[in-house]
Design a protein around this motif. Structure first.
Motif, short mmCIF file in Angstrom:
data_model
loop_
_atom_site.label_atom_id
_atom_site.label_comp_id
_atom_site.label_asym_id
_atom_site.label_seq_id
_atom_site.Cartn_x
_atom_site.Cartn_y
_atom_site.Cartn_z
N ASP A 1 16.86 -15.16 14.57
CA ASP A 1 15.78 -14.61 15.37
C ASP A 1 14.49 -15.30 14.96
O ASP A 1 14.38 -15.82 13.84
CB ASP A 1 15.67 -13.10 15.15
N VAL A 2 13.50 -15.31 15.86
CA VAL A 2 12.20 -15.92 15.59
C VAL A 2 11.12 -14.95 16.05
O VAL A 2 11.17 -14.45 17.18
CB VAL A 2 12.03 -17.28 16.31
N LEU A 3 10.15 -14.70 15.19
CA LEU A 3 9.01 -13.86 15.53
C LEU A 3 7.75 -14.66 15.27
O LEU A 3 7.56 -15.21 14.18
CB LEU A 3 9.02 -12.58 14.69
N VAL A 4 6.90 -14.76 16.29
CA VAL A 4 5.71 -15.62 16.19
C VAL A 4 4.57 -14.86 15.52
O VAL A 4 4.33 -13.69 15.79
CB VAL A 4 5.29 -16.10 17.60
N LYS A 5 3.87 -15.55 14.62
CA LYS A 5 2.67 -15.00 13.99
C LYS A 5 1.48 -15.14 14.95
O LYS A 5 1.39 -16.14 15.66
CB LYS A 5 2.36 -15.75 12.70
N PRO A 6 0.55 -14.19 14.92
CA PRO A 6 0.58 -12.90 14.20
C PRO A 6 1.56 -11.96 14.87
O PRO A 6 1.71 -11.96 16.09
CB PRO A 6 -0.85 -12.40 14.32
N PHE A 7 2.22 -11.16 14.06
CA PHE A 7 3.28 -10.29 14.59
C PHE A 7 2.93 -8.83 14.32
O PHE A 7 2.09 -8.50 13.47
CB PHE A 7 4.63 -10.62 13.94
N SER A 8 3.59 -7.97 15.05
CA SER A 8 3.47 -6.52 14.85
C SER A 8 4.51 -6.10 13.82
O SER A 8 5.70 -6.39 13.98
CB SER A 8 3.70 -5.79 16.18
N TYR A 9 4.08 -5.40 12.78
CA TYR A 9 5.05 -4.99 11.77
C TYR A 9 6.13 -4.05 12.33
O TYR A 9 7.31 -4.22 11.99
CB TYR A 9 4.36 -4.33 10.56
N PRO A 10 5.80 -3.09 13.18
CA PRO A 10 6.87 -2.26 13.76
C PRO A 10 7.92 -3.08 14.50
O PRO A 10 9.11 -2.76 14.45
CB PRO A 10 6.11 -1.31 14.70
N ARG B 1 4.14 -21.44 14.58
CA ARG B 1 4.32 -22.45 15.63
C ARG B 1 4.81 -21.72 16.89
O ARG B 1 5.96 -21.35 17.00
CB ARG B 1 5.34 -23.50 15.18
N ALA B 2 3.89 -21.54 17.82
CA ALA B 2 4.13 -20.58 18.91
C ALA B 2 4.81 -21.17 20.14
O ALA B 2 5.14 -20.43 21.06
CB ALA B 2 2.80 -19.93 19.32
N THR B 3 5.01 -22.47 20.18
CA THR B 3 5.57 -23.05 21.40
C THR B 3 7.06 -22.73 21.54
O THR B 3 7.76 -22.47 20.57
CB THR B 3 5.40 -24.59 21.41
N GLU B 4 7.51 -22.77 22.78
CA GLU B 4 8.92 -22.52 23.05
C GLU B 4 9.80 -23.53 22.34
O GLU B 4 10.88 -23.19 21.85
CB GLU B 4 9.18 -22.55 24.56
N LEU B 5 9.35 -24.78 22.27
CA LEU B 5 10.12 -25.83 21.63
C LEU B 5 10.40 -25.49 20.17
O LEU B 5 11.52 -25.65 19.68
CB LEU B 5 9.38 -27.17 21.71
N HIS B 6 9.37 -25.00 19.46
CA HIS B 6 9.55 -24.66 18.05
C HIS B 6 10.51 -23.49 17.88
O HIS B 6 11.34 -23.46 16.97
CB HIS B 6 8.21 -24.34 17.40
#
Length: 240
Positions: free
Chosen positions: A109-118, A93-98
């Motif tokens: 912390d929140v990381l949006v998919k798709p994400f970089s593994y590093p 869920r990529a929106t700022e609200l989510h």
């Protein structure tokens, strides 16, 4: 299994993502545990004590935010869940609200998919570095008695001691301020959740069993202050 490796609980219903995370985290020196739902995650706390949780939000049955709320609402005494456990949300869920909603509910912390593994690895490292202070200073020592709240273990003169959940909660509460008298009303409210305090022997029974277990080597712990409550010990103590 290497007990020195930080344990990371992966809560993710997608098998491919779950395997990808577990393989990479293992290669980077972590001990991954994988579950598919909120209920499985909560059940896993009965056996293991993760150092960090990676959490998807779109899970079957119960939303991932419910797990965030349950962890943060834990009392850290009777429950096996550490309320300060680092939580990193992996969200589609990529929106700022989510993202804001996840952090408001208690995510670190929140990381949006798709994400970089590093990038994920760097964020995990940062959260674990921050949590080192919490883990290290959560342990308590009262004379020959050692208490590790995060691992829910107790050692007396270096030997492990088996306690029930309520006995552990009572011991940890008393150890937070071992020479102070904790009133019966206070202990019944904080550990058993009693709102109306009538006639009950629950506290006295648990205190008696705990005292017996702690006296196996002749030490005197769990002092009954007649008509008031309990303290852990009489004299000055140190903490490690």
């Amino acid at each position: 299994m290497n007990d020195d490796r930080p344990t990371i609980l992966i809560v993710e219903d997608d098998r491919t993502t779950r395997s990808y995370l577990a393989d990479n985290l293992s290669a980077d020196g972590y001990e991954p545990l994988s579950v598919e739902s909120v209920d499985e995650a909560l059940a896993s706390f009965e056996q293991r004590y993760p150092d960090l949780v990676l959490l998807d939000l779109g899970l079957p049955g119960r939303d991932g935010l419910e797990l965030v709320q349950e962890i943060r609402a834990s009392d850290g005494l009777v429950s096996r869940v550490d309320p300060t456990l680092p939580l990193l949300v992996l969200s589609g869920r990529a929106t700022e609200l989510h993202r804001v909603r996840a952090i408001d509910r208690g995510a670190d912390d929140v990381l949006v998919k798709p994400f970089s593994y590093p990038e994920l690895r760097a964020r995990i490292g940062a959260l674990l570095r921050r949590s080192e202070h919490r883990t290290r200073h959560g342990r308590m020592r009262v004379g020959p008695l050692e208490i590790d709240p995060a691992a829910r273990t107790v050692r007396l003169n270096g030997r492990p001691l088996s306690l029930s959940q309520k006995e552990f909660a009572l011991l940890r509460t008393l150890a937070l301020d071992p020479t102070r008298v904790h009133s019966k009303d206070e202990l019944l409210r904080n550990i058993w959740g009693y709102r109306q305090l009538g006639s009950t022997r629950t506290l006295d029974s648990h205190a008696c069993r705990l005292r017996q277990k702690l006296s196996r080597d002749g030490e005197r712990f769990v002092v009954n202050v007649w008509g008031i409550g309990y303290r852990l010990c009489d004299g000055p103590v140190g903490r490690g």
